[in-house]
Design a protein around this motif. Structure first.
Motif, PDB file in Angstrom:
ATOM      1  N   GLY A  60      55.509  19.988  54.708  1.00  0.00           N
ATOM      2  CA  GLY A  60      54.018  20.081  55.650  1.00  0.00           C
ATOM      3  C   GLY A  60      54.053  21.338  56.717  1.00  0.00           C
ATOM      4  O   GLY A  60      54.518  21.860  57.351  1.00  0.00           O
ATOM      5  N   LEU A 120      53.514  15.283  54.806  1.00  0.00           N
ATOM      6  CA  LEU A 120      53.995  16.232  55.605  1.00  0.00           C
ATOM      7  C   LEU A 120      55.517  16.938  55.373  1.00  0.00           C
ATOM      8  O   LEU A 120      55.865  17.577  55.217  1.00  0.00           O
ATOM      9  CB  LEU A 120      53.046  16.273  56.915  1.00  0.00           C
ATOM     10  CG  LEU A 120      52.172  16.586  57.519  1.00  0.00           C
ATOM     11  CD1 LEU A 120      51.646  16.945  58.419  1.00  0.00           C
ATOM     12  CD2 LEU A 120      51.424  17.871  56.399  1.00  0.00           C
ATOM     13  N   GLN A 148      47.456  22.881  56.865  1.00  0.00           N
ATOM     14  CA  GLN A 148      47.897  21.691  55.316  1.00  0.00           C
ATOM     15  C   GLN A 148      46.607  20.884  56.546  1.00  0.00           C
ATOM     16  O   GLN A 148      45.389  20.154  55.586  1.00  0.00           O
ATOM     17  CB  GLN A 148      48.878  21.316  54.930  1.00  0.00           C
ATOM     18  CG  GLN A 148      49.748  21.897  54.090  1.00  0.00           C
ATOM     19  CD  GLN A 148      50.777  20.920  53.096  1.00  0.00           C
ATOM     20  OE1 GLN A 148      51.617  20.818  54.166  1.00  0.00           O
ATOM     21  NE2 GLN A 148      51.143  21.063  52.469  1.00  0.00           N
ATOM     22  N   ALA A 186      46.142  17.472  48.622  1.00  0.00           N
ATOM     23  CA  ALA A 186      46.600  18.849  48.726  1.00  0.00           C
ATOM     24  C   ALA A 186      46.928  19.501  47.769  1.00  0.00           C
ATOM     25  O   ALA A 186      47.488  21.105  47.939  1.00  0.00           O
ATOM     26  CB  ALA A 186      48.424  18.057  48.837  1.00  0.00           C
TER      27      ALA A 186
END
Length: 166
Positions: A117, A112, A121, A165
């Protein structure tokens, strides 16, 4: 190894449960990004295990991480169940559960931090195929992720986190 493979999915499931609401995701994100979370814990685990002061630091970090994942009673119950299944002492199982939780937090914090991030997420990073694979015992990317955590295969861990991601 069996303790890690049993408690890892349970901890991820507990984090997924927390991140299922906006407030829960924000609180979990804040805990992951807190100064107490070591983003380099995965690389430092061999050092922690080899030195008494490092091991004490690891245990202290684990205790802080536990509070963010689930209640004390839930984690003790998890340790007891894993202990019954594996034959490993409940206290050792509880300690390993904390180490796995701290490692998960560290890996998530590192990801992150490197990728700017945000709390939204977390459900995507924690979810996906892992739940399906765990419930139906189908080996796949989620199982690969947990096995990679257990074997400290950092390139695979980072690759899976980046892939999930996208």
């Amino acid at each position: 190894m069996r303790v890690v493979s049993l408690c890892g999915p349970a901890l991820i499931g507990a984090m997924m449960n927390k991140a299922s609401s906006l407030e829960g995701a924000r609180n979990l994100f804040a805990s992951i990004m807190s100064p107490a979370t070591n983003a380099h814990i995965a690389e430092e685990l061999p050092h922690f295990a080899a030195h008494d002061d490092g091991f004490r630091t690891l245990i202290d970090t684990s205790a802080k991480t536990d509070q963010a994942i689930a209640s004390h009673d839930s984690l003790n119950l998890l340790a007891e169940r894993v202990s019954e299944y594996t034959g490993v002492a409940s206290s050792a199982t509880r300690t390993l559960t904390g180490v796995v939780g701290a490692t998960l937090f560290g890996v998530l914090k590192r990801y992150l931090t490197q990728h700017n991030g945000h709390p939204g997420q977390l459900p995507t990073l924690l979810g996906g195929a892992l739940v399906t694979e765990t419930v139906f015992t189908w080996p796949g990317m989620g199982r690969l992720f947990l096995d990679s955590l257990g074997y400290s295969d950092y390139p695979v861990i980072m690759g899976l986190l980046m892939f999930s991601a996208i």
